[in-house]
Design a protein around this motif. Sequence first.
Motif, PDB file in Angstrom:
ATOM      1  N   ASN A 170       0.835  -1.204   0.000  1.00 49.23           N
ATOM      2  CA  ASN A 170       0.000   0.000   0.000  1.00 49.23           C
ATOM      3  C   ASN A 170       0.863   1.244   0.000  1.00 49.23           C
ATOM      4  OD1 ASN A 170      -2.856  -0.833   0.070  1.00 49.23           O
ATOM      5  ND2 ASN A 170      -2.208  -1.933   1.896  1.00 49.23           N
ATOM      6  N   GLY A 171       1.959   1.199   0.746  1.00 58.27           N
ATOM      7  CA  GLY A 171       2.862   2.343   0.794  1.00 58.27           C
ATOM      8  C   GLY A 171       4.293   1.897   1.001  1.00 58.27           C
ATOM      9  N   MET A 172       5.218   2.651   0.429  1.00 58.57           N
ATOM     10  CA  MET A 172       6.654   2.425   0.619  1.00 58.57           C
ATOM     11  C   MET A 172       7.276   3.761   1.000  1.00 58.57           C
ATOM     12  SD  MET A 172       7.313  -0.782   0.133  1.00 58.57           S
ATOM     13  CE  MET A 172       9.076  -0.780   0.052  1.00 58.57           C
ATOM     14  N   LEU A 173       7.876   3.789   2.192  1.00 56.03           N
ATOM     15  CA  LEU A 173       8.499   5.002   2.708  1.00 56.03           C
ATOM     16  C   LEU A 173      10.008   4.888   2.550  1.00 56.03           C
ATOM     17  CD1 LEU A 173       8.140   7.708   4.237  1.00 56.03           C
ATOM     18  CD2 LEU A 173       8.305   6.375   6.370  1.00 56.03           C
ATOM     19  N   THR A 174      10.593   5.861   1.857  1.00 54.51           N
ATOM     20  CA  THR A 174      12.038   5.852   1.668  1.00 54.51           C
ATOM     21  C   THR A 174      12.716   6.522   2.858  1.00 54.51           C
ATOM     22  OG1 THR A 174      12.093   7.966   0.501  1.00 54.51           O
ATOM     23  CG2 THR A 174      11.746   5.985  -0.849  1.00 54.51           C
ATOM     24  N   ALA A 217       2.249   6.261   8.231  1.00 51.80           N
ATOM     25  CA  ALA A 217       3.668   6.571   8.046  1.00 51.80           C
ATOM     26  C   ALA A 217       4.110   7.735   8.931  1.00 51.80           C
ATOM     27  CB  ALA A 217       3.943   6.902   6.580  1.00 51.80           C
ATOM     28  N   GLY A 218       3.178   8.282   9.721  1.00 50.98           N
ATOM     29  CA  GLY A 218       3.520   9.397  10.605  1.00 50.98           C
ATOM     30  C   GLY A 218       3.249  10.765  10.024  1.00 50.98           C
ATOM     31  N   GLY A 219       2.541  10.814   8.910  1.00 44.93           N
ATOM     32  CA  GLY A 219       2.274  12.091   8.262  1.00 44.93           C
ATOM     33  C   GLY A 219       0.826  12.522   8.402  1.00 44.93           C
ATOM     34  N   LYS A 220       0.459  13.534   7.611  1.00 46.97           N
ATOM     35  CA  LYS A 220      -0.911  14.043   7.586  1.00 46.97           C
ATOM     36  C   LYS A 220      -1.286  14.335   6.129  1.00 46.97           C
ATOM     37  CE  LYS A 220       0.978  18.491   9.082  1.00 46.97           C
ATOM     38  NZ  LYS A 220       2.346  18.089   8.872  1.00 46.97           N
ATOM     39  N   ALA A 221      -2.565  14.522   5.910  1.00 43.39           N
ATOM     40  CA  ALA A 221      -3.062  14.708   4.541  1.00 43.39           C
ATOM     41  C   ALA A 221      -2.315  15.816   3.804  1.00 43.39           C
ATOM     42  CB  ALA A 221      -4.558  14.992   4.554  1.00 43.39           C
ATOM     43  N   SER A 222      -1.931  16.874   4.499  1.00 40.54           N
ATOM     44  CA  SER A 222      -1.245  17.990   3.841  1.00 40.54           C
ATOM     45  C   SER A 222       0.176  17.642   3.401  1.00 40.54           C
ATOM     46  CB  SER A 222      -1.230  19.217   4.751  1.00 40.54           C
ATOM     47  OG  SER A 222      -0.555  18.934   5.955  1.00 40.54           O
ATOM     48  N   HIS A 251       5.406  13.544   1.205  1.00 38.59           N
ATOM     49  CA  HIS A 251       6.727  13.797   1.789  1.00 38.59           C
ATOM     50  C   HIS A 251       6.531  13.947   3.286  1.00 38.59           C
ATOM     51  CE1 HIS A 251       8.972  14.278  -1.984  1.00 38.59           C
ATOM     52  NE2 HIS A 251       7.762  14.487  -2.443  1.00 38.59           N
ATOM     53  N   ILE A 252       7.039  12.946   4.012  1.00 43.32           N
ATOM     54  CA  ILE A 252       6.880  12.895   5.465  1.00 43.32           C
ATOM     55  C   ILE A 252       8.141  13.470   6.115  1.00 43.32           C
ATOM     56  CG2 ILE A 252       6.398  11.388   7.434  1.00 43.32           C
ATOM     57  CD1 ILE A 252       4.222  11.285   5.217  1.00 43.32           C
ATOM     58  N   SER A 253       7.967  14.495   6.941  1.00 43.60           N
ATOM     59  CA  SER A 253       9.160  15.094   7.572  1.00 43.60           C
ATOM     60  C   SER A 253       9.312  14.621   9.005  1.00 43.60           C
ATOM     61  CB  SER A 253       9.070  16.613   7.537  1.00 43.60           C
ATOM     62  OG  SER A 253       7.825  17.081   7.960  1.00 43.60           O
ATOM     63  N   ALA A 276     -11.366   5.925  -1.496  1.00 41.34           N
ATOM     64  CA  ALA A 276      -9.987   5.848  -1.988  1.00 41.34           C
ATOM     65  C   ALA A 276      -9.132   6.941  -1.346  1.00 41.34           C
ATOM     66  CB  ALA A 276      -9.952   5.957  -3.516  1.00 41.34           C
ATOM     67  N   LEU A 277      -9.680   8.155  -1.248  1.00 33.51           N
ATOM     68  CA  LEU A 277      -8.949   9.251  -0.605  1.00 33.51           C
ATOM     69  C   LEU A 277      -8.744   8.980   0.886  1.00 33.51           C
ATOM     70  CD1 LEU A 277     -10.589  12.312  -2.378  1.00 33.51           C
ATOM     71  CD2 LEU A 277      -8.262  11.427  -2.734  1.00 33.51           C
ATOM     72  N   LYS A 278      -9.755   8.423   1.548  1.00 38.04           N
ATOM     73  CA  LYS A 278      -9.604   8.061   2.961  1.00 38.04           C
ATOM     74  C   LYS A 278      -8.502   7.012   3.123  1.00 38.04           C
ATOM     75  CE  LYS A 278     -14.263   8.977   4.708  1.00 38.04           C
ATOM     76  NZ  LYS A 278     -15.487   8.352   5.268  1.00 38.04           N
ATOM     77  N   ASN A 279      -8.441   6.071   2.191  1.00 45.84           N
ATOM     78  CA  ASN A 279      -7.391   5.053   2.237  1.00 45.84           C
ATOM     79  C   ASN A 279      -6.014   5.700   2.122  1.00 45.84           C
ATOM     80  OD1 ASN A 279      -9.459   3.165   2.371  1.00 45.84           O
ATOM     81  ND2 ASN A 279      -9.228   2.496   0.250  1.00 45.84           N
ATOM     82  N   ILE A 280      -5.883   6.650   1.217  1.00 48.63           N
ATOM     83  CA  ILE A 280      -4.609   7.362   1.060  1.00 48.63           C
ATOM     84  C   ILE A 280      -4.257   8.084   2.356  1.00 48.63           C
ATOM     85  CG2 ILE A 280      -3.511   9.330  -0.109  1.00 48.63           C
ATOM     86  CD1 ILE A 280      -5.076   8.359  -2.666  1.00 48.63           C
ATOM     87  N   ARG A 281      -5.228   8.789   2.909  1.00 50.98           N
ATOM     88  CA  ARG A 281      -4.975   9.503   4.167  1.00 50.98           C
ATOM     89  C   ARG A 281      -4.557   8.528   5.271  1.00 50.98           C
ATOM     90  NH1 ARG A 281      -9.934  12.519   6.528  1.00 50.98           N
ATOM     91  NH2 ARG A 281     -10.348  10.416   7.240  1.00 50.98           N
ATOM     92  N   SER A 282      -5.185   7.369   5.351  1.00 51.62           N
ATOM     93  CA  SER A 282      -4.827   6.367   6.368  1.00 51.62           C
ATOM     94  C   SER A 282      -3.394   5.877   6.200  1.00 51.62           C
ATOM     95  CB  SER A 282      -5.785   5.173   6.296  1.00 51.62           C
ATOM     96  OG  SER A 282      -7.077   5.551   6.699  1.00 51.62           O
ATOM     97  N   ILE A 283      -2.965   5.687   4.960  1.00 47.52           N
ATOM     98  CA  ILE A 283      -1.595   5.236   4.703  1.00 47.52           C
ATOM     99  C   ILE A 283      -0.603   6.330   5.098  1.00 47.52           C
ATOM    100  CG2 ILE A 283       0.041   4.524   2.892  1.00 47.52           C
ATOM    101  CD1 ILE A 283      -2.520   3.294   1.478  1.00 47.52           C
ATOM    102  N   VAL A 284      -0.911   7.563   4.743  1.00 48.97           N
ATOM    103  CA  VAL A 284      -0.049   8.688   5.123  1.00 48.97           C
ATOM    104  C   VAL A 284       0.053   8.775   6.641  1.00 48.97           C
ATOM    105  CG1 VAL A 284       0.184  11.211   5.090  1.00 48.97           C
ATOM    106  CG2 VAL A 284      -0.439   9.994   2.994  1.00 48.97           C
ATOM    107  N   GLU A 285      -1.063   8.659   7.334  1.00 51.69           N
ATOM    108  CA  GLU A 285      -1.063   8.732   8.792  1.00 51.69           C
ATOM    109  C   GLU A 285      -0.308   7.554   9.409  1.00 51.69           C
ATOM    110  OE1 GLU A 285      -5.261   9.197   9.583  1.00 51.69           O
ATOM    111  OE2 GLU A 285      -5.178  11.362   9.168  1.00 51.69           O
TER     112      GLU A 285
END
Length: 131
Positions: free
Chosen positions: A19-23, A65-70, A129-131, A54-63
């Motif tokens: 679902n997601g790959m974080l570099t 990984a420690g990130g947020k929708a923005s 981009h997760i900071s 689908a957008l909620k799924n994306i947001r869940s993957i970002v979260e």
Amino acid sequence: MTHQTIHPEGWAPAKGYANGMLTQDGVLHIGGQIGWDEKQEFASDSFVDQMRQALKNIRSIVEAAGGKASDVTRLTWFVIDKQEYLAHQAEVGAAYREVFGKHFPAMSMLIVAGLVEDRALVEIEATAHIS
């Protein structure tokens, strides 16, 4: 460089993909998300409902990984029915803002002949981009 697989807690296993790959440098590549839930079940055959999910799924993957929708910098949409999308633009906009607020990353939309899952009406992939 190592990569970390991102898979939200409680989601059914992804088979043959991530679902997601974080570099290491914080780039999160999110595989195409469709309108099914964490159990890989469709709750609706409505374009707007599937797009919202689908957008909620994306947001869940970002979260996960420690990130947020923005943190999302790019969305690529694959839509099987251009007329369905155009006929519901106001609803699409409202559903988008419900999930992503007023954050509008770079976006592309492609009209495609079909998607792997027969019930899927839209698939959206993303980069964050997760900071």
